[in-house]
Design an enzyme around this catalytic site. Sequence first.
Site, PDB file in Angstrom:
ATOM      1  N   LYS A 100       0.828  -1.224   0.000  1.00  0.00           N
ATOM      2  CA  LYS A 100       0.000   0.000   0.000  1.00  0.00           C
ATOM      3  C   LYS A 100       0.857   1.267   0.000  1.00  0.00           C
ATOM      4  O   LYS A 100       0.599   2.185  -0.768  1.00  0.00           O
ATOM      5  CB  LYS A 100      -0.910   0.037   1.240  1.00  0.00           C
ATOM      6  CG  LYS A 100      -1.857  -1.137   1.343  1.00  0.00           C
ATOM      7  CD  LYS A 100      -2.720  -1.037   2.587  1.00  0.00           C
ATOM      8  CE  LYS A 100      -1.976  -1.055   3.901  1.00  0.00           C
ATOM      9  NZ  LYS A 100      -1.289  -2.310   4.219  1.00  0.00           N
TER      10      LYS A 100
ATOM     11  N   ARG B 266      -9.053   1.324   9.658  1.00  0.00           N
ATOM     12  CA  ARG B 266      -8.604  -0.053   9.840  1.00  0.00           C
ATOM     13  C   ARG B 266      -9.616  -0.896  10.587  1.00  0.00           C
ATOM     14  O   ARG B 266      -9.400  -2.090  10.794  1.00  0.00           O
ATOM     15  CB  ARG B 266      -7.310  -0.027  10.638  1.00  0.00           C
ATOM     16  CG  ARG B 266      -6.123  -0.601   9.915  1.00  0.00           C
ATOM     17  CD  ARG B 266      -4.988  -0.547  10.901  1.00  0.00           C
ATOM     18  NE  ARG B 266      -3.835  -1.239  10.426  1.00  0.00           N
ATOM     19  CZ  ARG B 266      -2.867  -0.648   9.757  1.00  0.00           C
ATOM     20  NH1 ARG B 266      -2.957   0.598   9.405  1.00  0.00           N
ATOM     21  NH2 ARG B 266      -1.807  -1.361   9.419  1.00  0.00           N
TER      22      ARG B 266
ATOM     23  N   ARG C 268      11.735  -5.800   3.456  1.00  0.00           N
ATOM     24  CA  ARG C 268      11.522  -4.342   3.437  1.00  0.00           C
ATOM     25  C   ARG C 268      12.626  -3.604   4.196  1.00  0.00           C
ATOM     26  O   ARG C 268      13.048  -4.007   5.265  1.00  0.00           O
ATOM     27  CB  ARG C 268      10.171  -4.007   4.065  1.00  0.00           C
ATOM     28  CG  ARG C 268      10.031  -2.510   4.307  1.00  0.00           C
ATOM     29  CD  ARG C 268       8.643  -2.059   4.539  1.00  0.00           C
ATOM     30  NE  ARG C 268       7.988  -2.730   5.641  1.00  0.00           N
ATOM     31  CZ  ARG C 268       6.681  -2.658   5.859  1.00  0.00           C
ATOM     32  NH1 ARG C 268       5.915  -1.980   5.037  1.00  0.00           N
ATOM     33  NH2 ARG C 268       6.138  -3.285   6.871  1.00  0.00           N
TER      34      ARG C 268
ATOM     35  N   ARG D 164      12.014  -2.173  10.013  1.00  0.00           N
ATOM     36  CA  ARG D 164      11.023  -1.822  11.027  1.00  0.00           C
ATOM     37  C   ARG D 164      10.917  -2.904  12.098  1.00  0.00           C
ATOM     38  O   ARG D 164      10.941  -4.090  11.778  1.00  0.00           O
ATOM     39  CB  ARG D 164       9.645  -1.647  10.356  1.00  0.00           C
ATOM     40  CG  ARG D 164       9.428  -0.250   9.838  1.00  0.00           C
ATOM     41  CD  ARG D 164       8.224  -0.117   8.968  1.00  0.00           C
ATOM     42  NE  ARG D 164       6.994  -0.733   9.460  1.00  0.00           N
ATOM     43  CZ  ARG D 164       5.819  -0.618   8.846  1.00  0.00           C
ATOM     44  NH1 ARG D 164       5.728   0.086   7.721  1.00  0.00           N
ATOM     45  NH2 ARG D 164       4.746  -1.201   9.319  1.00  0.00           N
TER      46      ARG D 164
ATOM     47  N   ARG E  74       0.115  -8.855  13.470  1.00  0.00           N
ATOM     48  CA  ARG E  74      -0.458  -7.885  12.522  1.00  0.00           C
ATOM     49  C   ARG E  74      -1.417  -8.573  11.543  1.00  0.00           C
ATOM     50  O   ARG E  74      -2.459  -8.036  11.194  1.00  0.00           O
ATOM     51  CB  ARG E  74       0.658  -7.178  11.748  1.00  0.00           C
ATOM     52  CG  ARG E  74       1.360  -6.131  12.590  1.00  0.00           C
ATOM     53  CD  ARG E  74       2.689  -5.747  12.017  1.00  0.00           C
ATOM     54  NE  ARG E  74       2.592  -5.052  10.755  1.00  0.00           N
ATOM     55  CZ  ARG E  74       3.586  -4.920   9.899  1.00  0.00           C
ATOM     56  NH1 ARG E  74       4.764  -5.476  10.155  1.00  0.00           N
ATOM     57  NH2 ARG E  74       3.436  -4.253   8.799  1.00  0.00           N
TER      58      ARG E  74
HETATM   59  P1  AP5 Z   1       4.887  -1.577   1.565  1.00  0.00           P
HETATM   60  O1  AP5 Z   1       4.514  -0.667   0.452  1.00  0.00           O
HETATM   61  O2  AP5 Z   1       5.748  -1.017   2.674  1.00  0.00           O
HETATM   62  O3  AP5 Z   1       3.603  -2.313   2.164  1.00  0.00           O
HETATM   63  P2  AP5 Z   1       2.390  -1.781   3.043  1.00  0.00           P
HETATM   64  O4  AP5 Z   1       1.159  -2.458   2.560  1.00  0.00           O
HETATM   65  O5  AP5 Z   1       2.396  -0.277   3.098  1.00  0.00           O
HETATM   66  O6  AP5 Z   1       2.798  -2.413   4.424  1.00  0.00           O
HETATM   67  P3  AP5 Z   1       2.813  -1.820   5.874  1.00  0.00           P
HETATM   68  O7  AP5 Z   1       3.501  -2.867   6.724  1.00  0.00           O
HETATM   69  O8  AP5 Z   1       3.386  -0.435   5.942  1.00  0.00           O
HETATM   70  O9  AP5 Z   1       1.335  -1.786   6.207  1.00  0.00           O
HETATM   71  P4  AP5 Z   1       0.757  -1.839   7.556  1.00  0.00           P
HETATM   72  O10 AP5 Z   1      -0.658  -1.641   7.188  1.00  0.00           O
HETATM   73  O11 AP5 Z   1       1.052  -2.994   8.430  1.00  0.00           O
HETATM   74  O12 AP5 Z   1       1.560  -0.677   8.339  1.00  0.00           O
HETATM   75  P5  AP5 Z   1       1.185   0.755   8.824  1.00  0.00           P
HETATM   76  O13 AP5 Z   1       2.373   1.582   8.721  1.00  0.00           O
HETATM   77  O14 AP5 Z   1      -0.086   1.249   8.209  1.00  0.00           O
HETATM   78  O15 AP5 Z   1       5.599  -2.846   0.905  1.00  0.00           O
HETATM   79  C1  AP5 Z   1       6.167  -3.877   1.708  1.00  0.00           C
HETATM   80  C2  AP5 Z   1       7.520  -4.316   1.077  1.00  0.00           C
HETATM   81  O16 AP5 Z   1       7.258  -4.922  -0.192  1.00  0.00           O
HETATM   82  C3  AP5 Z   1       8.498  -3.166   0.789  1.00  0.00           C
HETATM   83  O17 AP5 Z   1       9.798  -3.598   1.048  1.00  0.00           O
HETATM   84  C4  AP5 Z   1       8.304  -2.870  -0.703  1.00  0.00           C
HETATM   85  O18 AP5 Z   1       9.495  -2.352  -1.297  1.00  0.00           O
HETATM   86  C5  AP5 Z   1       7.980  -4.260  -1.236  1.00  0.00           C
HETATM   87  N1  AP5 Z   1       7.078  -4.220  -2.391  1.00  0.00           N
HETATM   88  C6  AP5 Z   1       6.047  -3.350  -2.597  1.00  0.00           C
HETATM   89  N2  AP5 Z   1       5.434  -3.608  -3.753  1.00  0.00           N
HETATM   90  C7  AP5 Z   1       6.091  -4.694  -4.306  1.00  0.00           C
HETATM   91  C8  AP5 Z   1       5.918  -5.439  -5.506  1.00  0.00           C
HETATM   92  N3  AP5 Z   1       4.971  -5.134  -6.388  1.00  0.00           N
HETATM   93  N4  AP5 Z   1       6.750  -6.497  -5.729  1.00  0.00           N
HETATM   94  C9  AP5 Z   1       7.724  -6.805  -4.827  1.00  0.00           C
HETATM   95  N5  AP5 Z   1       7.947  -6.115  -3.682  1.00  0.00           N
HETATM   96  C10 AP5 Z   1       7.132  -5.068  -3.419  1.00  0.00           C
HETATM   97  O19 AP5 Z   1       0.801   0.474  10.357  1.00  0.00           O
HETATM   98  C11 AP5 Z   1       1.780   0.040  11.287  1.00  0.00           C
HETATM   99  C12 AP5 Z   1       1.153  -0.091  12.672  1.00  0.00           C
HETATM  100  O20 AP5 Z   1       0.645   1.181  13.111  1.00  0.00           O
HETATM  101  C13 AP5 Z   1      -0.048  -1.040  12.785  1.00  0.00           C
HETATM  102  O21 AP5 Z   1       0.354  -2.368  12.962  1.00  0.00           O
HETATM  103  C14 AP5 Z   1      -0.765  -0.448  14.011  1.00  0.00           C
HETATM  104  O22 AP5 Z   1      -0.114  -0.828  15.195  1.00  0.00           O
HETATM  105  C15 AP5 Z   1      -0.574   1.036  13.835  1.00  0.00           C
HETATM  106  N6  AP5 Z   1      -1.656   1.674  13.070  1.00  0.00           N
HETATM  107  C16 AP5 Z   1      -1.517   2.397  11.914  1.00  0.00           C
HETATM  108  N7  AP5 Z   1      -2.708   2.854  11.494  1.00  0.00           N
HETATM  109  C17 AP5 Z   1      -3.626   2.398  12.391  1.00  0.00           C
HETATM  110  C18 AP5 Z   1      -5.037   2.518  12.474  1.00  0.00           C
HETATM  111  N8  AP5 Z   1      -5.749   3.195  11.561  1.00  0.00           N
HETATM  112  N9  AP5 Z   1      -5.665   1.902  13.506  1.00  0.00           N
HETATM  113  C19 AP5 Z   1      -5.001   1.227  14.444  1.00  0.00           C
HETATM  114  N10 AP5 Z   1      -3.647   1.079  14.413  1.00  0.00           N
HETATM  115  C20 AP5 Z   1      -2.970   1.649  13.405  1.00  0.00           C
END
Ligand code: AP5
Length: 249
Positions: free
Chosen positions: A41, A120, A159, A192, A203
């Site tokens: 994402k 979420r 990542r 991370r 997660r």
């Molecule tokens: P990446 O683009 O980083 O993936 P992502 O879907 O953004 O993954 P995240 O782990 O950031 O999502 P998340 O939802 O767990 O984390 P968030 O920060 O929102 O891609 C992943 C890897 O794959 C990278 O290395 C990239 O280079 C590679 N890649 C991408 N596309 C590719 C492709 N096509 N082919 C090959 N490789 C590829 O949340 C973190 C934490 O914050 C949560 O766990 C929670 O504790 C808290 N939090 C955040 N928002 C909320 C909320 N609204 N409510 C409650 N808690 C929350």
Amino acid sequence: MQLTRDRKAWLEGPGAACNSRPEHNPRPRRLVLLGAPGVGKGTQAEMLCAKLGACHLSTGDIFRAAKAIGACERSPALAAALQYMRRGELVPDETVLALVSERVNCLKCEGGFLLDGFPRTVAQAEALEQLLKKNKLSLDAVVSYELPIEQIVARLSGRRTCPQCKAVFHIDALPPKLPGICDHCGATLYQREDDRPESVRVRMEAYETSTAPLTAFYSSRGLLCPVSAEGAPKEICARTLEELRNRNP
Ligand code: AP5
């Protein structure tokens, strides 16, 4: 269109000034990105925002930015939120909603937005709906990325993230030009802490329980736009833009 938007007001809160020039965006898009942790994402958000001129609003980035400020400057709610995040658990709805509400100007921005990681839970989605309605705004679409779990785990384990400009790389699929160094600002990349196997498991469970039901929620409102997250990032971005054009020509 190729715009880089300033995310200062989103990352630091309403006290920070934003240098974006939204008048340059003739067609603001207001989108939500859904999908399991690691599906890509954040990677897509960066690419789509550059194409659409919208701003990338990630709630995860707010929490990671909060880690950089001194422990005594963090509010008790933010300090508690970082503990939830470290364990891979969802941060409580009221904390997330308070952070988003105080950044409502980012949602009202005429440049449009792309929400990544929020909402979420169904409670968060309902609160967002009310917040937008109160400000006479509405979503254009909710993009839901889909990928088999084993590919997601491979993406997460490789990542690497930039602590300064938040750029995201992958050791195999999207490597930096110099190993371990950010292409954009030269900072040393890090892994991370919530990408450790034990946090990844938590997660994924949180996603299945709390976030997956959002697809039904947005489907019932006619906003859901499923997109396959297989293939290279550029292919997925092109696929997403095509789906969006098909929905809102
Ligand atoms: P990446 O683009 O980083 O993936 P992502 O879907 O953004 O993954 P995240 O782990 O950031 O999502 P998340 O939802 O767990 O984390 P968030 O920060 O929102 O891609 C992943 C890897 O794959 C990278 O290395 C990239 O280079 C590679 N890649 C991408 N596309 C590719 C492709 N096509 N082919 C090959 N490789 C590829 O949340 C973190 C934490 O914050 C949560 O766990 C929670 O504790 C808290 N939090 C955040 N928002 C909320 C909320 N609204 N409510 C409650 N808690 C929350």
